[in-house]
Design a protein around this motif. Structure first.
Motif, PDB file in Angstrom:
ATOM      1  N   PHE A 157      -2.365  -5.461  -4.744  1.00 28.39           N
ATOM      2  CA  PHE A 157      -2.954  -4.990  -3.623  1.00 28.39           C
ATOM      3  C   PHE A 157      -4.475  -5.657  -3.226  1.00 28.39           C
ATOM      4  CE2 PHE A 157      -5.307  -1.688  -1.106  1.00 28.39           C
ATOM      5  CZ  PHE A 157      -4.573  -1.741   0.268  1.00 28.39           C
ATOM      6  N   LYS A 158      -5.329  -5.572  -4.248  1.00 28.09           N
ATOM      7  CA  LYS A 158      -6.715  -5.834  -4.304  1.00 28.09           C
ATOM      8  C   LYS A 158      -6.746  -7.504  -4.241  1.00 28.09           C
ATOM      9  CE  LYS A 158      -8.818  -1.977  -6.624  1.00 28.09           C
ATOM     10  NZ  LYS A 158      -9.605  -1.820  -7.860  1.00 28.09           N
ATOM     11  N   THR A 159      -5.953  -7.851  -4.861  1.00 27.24           N
ATOM     12  CA  THR A 159      -5.839  -9.592  -4.793  1.00 27.24           C
ATOM     13  C   THR A 159      -5.322 -10.088  -3.297  1.00 27.24           C
ATOM     14  OG1 THR A 159      -5.587  -9.912  -7.235  1.00 27.24           O
ATOM     15  CG2 THR A 159      -5.081 -11.660  -5.967  1.00 27.24           C
ATOM     16  N   SER A 180       0.713  -1.231   0.008  1.00 23.95           N
ATOM     17  CA  SER A 180      -0.070  -0.195   0.248  1.00 23.95           C
ATOM     18  C   SER A 180       0.992   1.205  -0.261  1.00 23.95           C
ATOM     19  CB  SER A 180      -0.927   0.028   1.127  1.00 23.95           C
ATOM     20  OG  SER A 180      -0.343   0.146   2.385  1.00 23.95           O
ATOM     21  N   THR A 238      -1.841  -1.930  -8.002  1.00 21.60           N
ATOM     22  CA  THR A 238      -3.353  -1.868  -7.635  1.00 21.60           C
ATOM     23  C   THR A 238      -3.901  -3.362  -7.610  1.00 21.60           C
ATOM     24  OG1 THR A 238      -3.779   0.336  -8.436  1.00 21.60           O
ATOM     25  CG2 THR A 238      -5.665  -0.885  -8.306  1.00 21.60           C
ATOM     26  N   LYS A 239      -3.829  -4.125  -8.498  1.00 22.48           N
ATOM     27  CA  LYS A 239      -3.986  -5.493  -8.866  1.00 22.48           C
ATOM     28  C   LYS A 239      -3.587  -6.337  -7.782  1.00 22.48           C
ATOM     29  CE  LYS A 239      -4.753  -9.293 -12.027  1.00 22.48           C
ATOM     30  NZ  LYS A 239      -4.887  -9.730 -13.207  1.00 22.48           N
ATOM     31  N   LYS A 251      -5.553  -8.355  -0.518  1.00 23.74           N
ATOM     32  CA  LYS A 251      -6.512  -8.050   0.635  1.00 23.74           C
ATOM     33  C   LYS A 251      -7.826  -9.086   0.653  1.00 23.74           C
ATOM     34  CE  LYS A 251      -7.757  -4.364   2.234  1.00 23.74           C
ATOM     35  NZ  LYS A 251      -7.742  -2.763   3.085  1.00 23.74           N
ATOM     36  N   SER A 252      -7.981  -9.651  -0.470  1.00 21.56           N
ATOM     37  CA  SER A 252      -9.284 -10.312  -0.934  1.00 21.56           C
ATOM     38  C   SER A 252      -9.000 -11.634  -0.349  1.00 21.56           C
ATOM     39  CB  SER A 252      -9.894 -10.096  -2.220  1.00 21.56           C
ATOM     40  OG  SER A 252      -8.961 -10.848  -3.196  1.00 21.56           O
TER      41      SER A 252
END
Length: 116
Positions: free
Chosen positions: A110-112, A65, A107-108, A114-115
């Motif tokens: 980070f989102k992956t 992040s 971004t990808k 976190k999920s």
């Protein structure tokens, strides 16, 4: 071993930023904005490297992040340097595409992360 694309791209981007910084300082004698650019632009790769040695999943996400925030900041400084005529369209275009790719990758990731 599989190549770490974000590691490679962020390091290569850092090299470009160092060269751009040297050019701005030598040719334009600009020291304030360019210093912000080199700090944020090289920090991206440093945080990606730190994330490789994260102590936990939360630490990994935190470091990425920070890398993402630094990438966004770098994008800002590049736009400002271009619009204030400290860097040419050619210099700008040479790094603008790279920072765009890095932002998308981070971004990808980070989102992956976190999920999961």
């Amino acid at each position: 071993m599989k190549e770490n694309i974000i590691r490679t791209k962020s390091f290569n981007f850092s090299v470009k930023i160092v060269k751009l910084y040297k050019s701005i300082v030598a040719e334009k004698k600009e020291f304030v904005l360019s210093r912000q650019l080199i700090r944020s632009g090289t920090s991206i790769g440093a945080m990606v490297r730190e994330s490789e040695q994260a102590e936990s999943r939360a630490d990994f996400i935190h470091k990425l992040s920070i890398a993402l925030k630094e990438a966004n900041e770098t994008d800002y400084w590049l736009d400002l340097l271009k619009e204030s005529d400290y860097i040419s369209d050619l210099e700008y275009n040479e790094v603008k595409e790279d920072i765009g790719e890095i932002l998308k990758l981070l971004t990808k990731i980070f989102k992956t992360s976190k999920s999961q």
